[in-house]
Scaffold this motif. Structure first.
Motif, mmCIF file in Angstrom:
data_model
loop_
_atom_site.group_PDB
_atom_site.id
_atom_site.type_symbol
_atom_site.label_atom_id
_atom_site.label_comp_id
_atom_site.label_asym_id
_atom_site.label_seq_id
_atom_site.Cartn_x
_atom_site.Cartn_y
_atom_site.Cartn_z
ATOM 1 N N ASN A 188 -8.346 3.277 -5.557
ATOM 2 C CA ASN A 188 -8.657 4.210 -4.486
ATOM 3 C C ASN A 188 -7.785 4.263 -3.568
ATOM 4 O O ASN A 188 -7.852 3.435 -2.699
ATOM 5 C CB ASN A 188 -10.200 4.324 -4.124
ATOM 6 N N ILE A 189 -7.402 5.497 -3.186
ATOM 7 C CA ILE A 189 -6.242 5.660 -2.248
ATOM 8 C C ILE A 189 -6.632 6.674 -1.133
ATOM 9 O O ILE A 189 -6.909 7.914 -1.555
ATOM 10 C CB ILE A 189 -4.852 5.974 -2.618
ATOM 11 N N TYR A 190 -7.325 6.497 0.084
ATOM 12 C CA TYR A 190 -7.722 7.356 1.114
ATOM 13 C C TYR A 190 -6.533 7.588 1.840
ATOM 14 O O TYR A 190 -6.127 6.654 2.589
ATOM 15 C CB TYR A 190 -8.994 6.778 1.690
ATOM 16 N N PHE A 191 -6.385 8.829 2.707
ATOM 17 C CA PHE A 191 -5.484 9.087 3.656
ATOM 18 C C PHE A 191 -5.678 10.368 4.275
ATOM 19 O O PHE A 191 -6.495 11.127 3.838
ATOM 20 C CB PHE A 191 -4.125 9.205 2.942
ATOM 21 N N GLY A 192 -5.151 10.572 5.467
ATOM 22 C CA GLY A 192 -5.250 11.771 6.245
ATOM 23 C C GLY A 192 -6.550 12.082 6.786
ATOM 24 O O GLY A 192 -6.709 13.249 7.067
ATOM 25 N N GLY A 193 -7.493 11.176 6.816
ATOM 26 C CA GLY A 193 -8.649 11.391 7.574
ATOM 27 C C GLY A 193 -8.771 11.519 9.287
ATOM 28 O O GLY A 193 -7.713 11.041 9.876
ATOM 29 N N ILE A 194 -9.603 12.243 9.660
ATOM 30 C CA ILE A 194 -9.604 12.037 11.197
ATOM 31 C C ILE A 194 -10.079 10.722 11.703
ATOM 32 O O ILE A 194 -10.983 10.249 11.539
ATOM 33 C CB ILE A 194 -10.804 12.971 11.706
ATOM 34 N N GLY A 195 -9.112 10.222 12.621
ATOM 35 C CA GLY A 195 -9.223 9.125 13.160
ATOM 36 C C GLY A 195 -8.761 7.638 12.286
ATOM 37 O O GLY A 195 -8.534 6.771 12.748
ATOM 38 N N LYS A 196 -8.861 7.914 10.915
ATOM 39 C CA LYS A 196 -8.546 6.779 10.122
ATOM 40 C C LYS A 196 -8.566 7.441 8.737
ATOM 41 O O LYS A 196 -8.761 8.543 8.496
ATOM 42 C CB LYS A 196 -9.738 5.737 10.094
ATOM 43 N N LYS B 5 0.758 -1.145 -0.065
ATOM 44 C CA LYS B 5 -0.034 0.003 -0.031
ATOM 45 C C LYS B 5 1.027 1.389 -0.149
ATOM 46 O O LYS B 5 0.361 2.355 -0.777
ATOM 47 C CB LYS B 5 -1.031 -0.084 1.194
ATOM 48 N N LYS B 6 1.916 1.058 0.758
ATOM 49 C CA LYS B 6 2.914 2.499 0.686
ATOM 50 C C LYS B 6 3.570 2.637 -0.465
ATOM 51 O O LYS B 6 3.717 3.912 -0.830
ATOM 52 C CB LYS B 6 3.868 2.335 1.849
ATOM 53 N N SER B 7 3.881 1.517 -1.267
ATOM 54 C CA SER B 7 4.371 1.432 -2.564
ATOM 55 C C SER B 7 3.501 2.014 -3.492
ATOM 56 O O SER B 7 3.814 2.978 -4.398
ATOM 57 C CB SER B 7 4.949 0.394 -3.110
ATOM 58 N N ILE B 8 2.096 1.570 -3.504
ATOM 59 C CA ILE B 8 1.030 2.056 -4.287
ATOM 60 C C ILE B 8 0.728 3.682 -3.972
ATOM 61 O O ILE B 8 0.709 4.541 -5.145
ATOM 62 C CB ILE B 8 -0.466 1.375 -4.206
ATOM 63 N N ALA B 9 0.965 4.082 -2.741
ATOM 64 C CA ALA B 9 0.743 5.553 -2.236
ATOM 65 C C ALA B 9 1.644 6.390 -2.729
ATOM 66 O O ALA B 9 1.566 7.388 -3.280
ATOM 67 C CB ALA B 9 0.547 5.528 -0.842
ATOM 68 N N SER C 258 4.314 12.016 1.624
ATOM 69 C CA SER C 258 4.992 11.094 2.448
ATOM 70 C C SER C 258 4.657 10.913 3.860
ATOM 71 O O SER C 258 4.615 9.836 4.257
ATOM 72 C CB SER C 258 6.412 11.478 2.469
ATOM 73 N N GLN C 259 4.011 12.147 4.402
ATOM 74 C CA GLN C 259 3.918 11.908 5.926
ATOM 75 C C GLN C 259 2.409 11.176 6.105
ATOM 76 O O GLN C 259 2.114 10.714 7.105
ATOM 77 C CB GLN C 259 3.355 13.220 6.365
ATOM 78 N N TYR C 260 1.723 10.633 4.846
ATOM 79 C CA TYR C 260 0.559 9.831 4.644
ATOM 80 C C TYR C 260 0.644 8.610 4.473
ATOM 81 O O TYR C 260 -0.115 7.741 4.599
ATOM 82 C CB TYR C 260 -0.765 10.510 3.955
ATOM 83 N N ARG C 261 1.880 8.357 4.072
ATOM 84 C CA ARG C 261 1.837 6.880 3.101
ATOM 85 C C ARG C 261 1.973 5.662 4.080
ATOM 86 O O ARG C 261 1.557 4.487 3.534
ATOM 87 C CB ARG C 261 3.344 6.963 2.392
ATOM 88 N N ASP C 262 2.266 5.975 5.381
ATOM 89 C CA ASP C 262 2.387 4.697 6.313
ATOM 90 C C ASP C 262 0.973 4.527 6.683
ATOM 91 O O ASP C 262 0.739 3.174 7.605
ATOM 92 C CB ASP C 262 3.336 5.096 7.550
ATOM 93 N N ASN C 263 -0.102 5.309 6.285
ATOM 94 C CA ASN C 263 -1.390 4.882 6.891
ATOM 95 C C ASN C 263 -2.479 5.353 5.901
ATOM 96 O O ASN C 263 -2.944 6.585 5.823
ATOM 97 C CB ASN C 263 -1.757 5.830 8.389
#
Length: 383
Positions: free
Chosen positions: A238-246, A210-214, A221-226
């Motif tokens: 679809n790649i989702y990131f940076g949401g509140i709580g998840k 997932k990190k590679s796809i992101a 970069s600050q979001y790629r681990d989650n």
């Protein structure tokens, strides 16, 4: 993290059952050990009692034998002496009788005196012998008196030893059962650990993938681990990131990458929904109303080229009532499902998001009544 893994759930269930069996086997073993320890203590006490009784019996026997050995020869000697004295007495009295009938008074008196002397000697031997025999008999009686105590102690020890051996065998069986149960539990625990290691390895690989796809999609970069990644039936990722709580929580960012690895949609966290997020062609954005007039620094749906007005705002369809229970809001993912952007000249543009790519764009000219055939014609400066 792995609560949904059926195999892990099954292995844990088997392990828990094995653990219960091990605990039961341990308790059984412990109870058997306590009975064995108690039986061993009783056996040891019985052994000590037997040894004491044996020592008492042996002491009495030794005393008896000592008295017997000390007085036996004397008794034999007295028997011989008494027998000689008796025969001499009989002979003397017979001689005295013969002398008496022969009218030899002096000889009769002499033989009679000898007979009485032999008689006294014989009686003295009998008296002494009786005393010595009494001593031996007393020692024998003392020995016989302690023998039953030893026999009882010996019997009690034999019984205690049998009970100990039975408890020992029971404990050894329980011990073997516990070892089997422990080995079974250890095997089950290892199976759970191996499955967890396998799942963790797969999780790390998925996270790395997932990190590679992101990273490939250009997610900051600050979001790629989650990130949370889903794939549509048409091959879009679809790649989702940076949401509140998840990753896909409120205010999340959303990138879309097609099956060829081309990013077609980019919305960073807290950015508004809109066609400005689509990347469809070099130098252009879908429905970019700057298309007819070059306005440096213009924004999506920026109609300053014709109206010199900025969009009044962006809202989801049920913002007016703040009701988030309708079909236009996804509670689980906390995302808007339908968005509207509106302008001072009464034009509005709306689209569906569905938490993925935006779609179903349509313009509405509020200057016309609802249902008018020209009410959905886009403005001239809309692409």
């Amino acid at each position: 993290m792995h609560l949904q893994d059926a195999e892990l759930y099954r292995l844990r269930s088997v392990r828990d059952t094995a653990k219960q069996r091990q605990q039961t086997a341990w308790q059984t073993q412990q109870s058997a050990y306590e009975r064995r320890s108690s039986a061993n203590a009783i056996m040891n006490q019985a052994y000590e009692a037997q040894q004491t009784a044996y020592a008492n019996q042996q002491a009495a026997w030794d005393a008896y034998m000592s008295v017997k050995q000390a007085n036996g020869p004397r008794i034999d000697s007295l028997n011989s002496q008494q027998e000689r004295a008796y025969h001499n007495m009989v002979s003397a009295f017979e001689s005295a009788s013969s002398a008496y009938y022969a009218r030899d008074g002096a000889s009769a008196r002499m033989y009679a005196d000898q007979g009485h002397a032999y008689k006294a000697e014989s009686q003295a031997c009998v008296t002494e012998r009786r005393q010595l025999v009494a001593k031996i008999r007393t020692a024998r009686e003392q020995f016989e008196a302690v023998r039953p105590a030893f026999q009882r102690a010996k019997s009690e020890y034999t019984q205690a030893r049998q009970e100990f051996l039975s408890a020992k065998a029971e404990h050894e069986r329980a011990q073997a059962e516990f070892k089997r149960a422990k080995a079974e539990f250890d095997a089950c625990a290892k199976a759970v650990k191996d499955r967890l290691d396998e799942l963790n390895s797969a999780h790390r690989k998925r996270r790395k993938d997932k990190k590679s796809i992101a990273e490939k999609a250009g997610v900051p970069s600050q979001y790629r681990d989650n990130v949370w990644i889903s794939k549509d039936s048409d091959g879009n990722t679809n790649i989702y990131f940076g949401g509140i709580g998840k990753p896909d929580g409120p205010g999340h960012g959303h990138y879309v990458m097609d099956q060829y690895g081309t990013v077609t949609y980019m919305r960073n966290p807290s950015d508004p929904h809109g066609t400005q997020n689509f990347i469809d062609a070099p130098g252009g954005i879908l429905y970019d109303r700057r298309a007819q007039t070059d306005v440096p620094g213009g924004t999506l749906y920026d109609r300053r080229a014709r109206t010199n007005t900025l969009p009044l705002g962006v809202s989801n369809r049920d913002n007016d009532t703040n009701d988030r229970s309708g079909v236009f809001y996804d509670r689980r993912r906390q995302i808007d499902l339908h968005v509207t952007q509106y302008y001072k000249d009464n034009y509005r543009v709306s689209w569906d998001t569905k938490g993925k790519a935006d779609e179903n764009y349509h313009w509405t000219d509020q200057n016309f009544p609802s249902g008018h055939r020209e009410s959905h014609i886009p403005p001239e400066d809309a692409r």
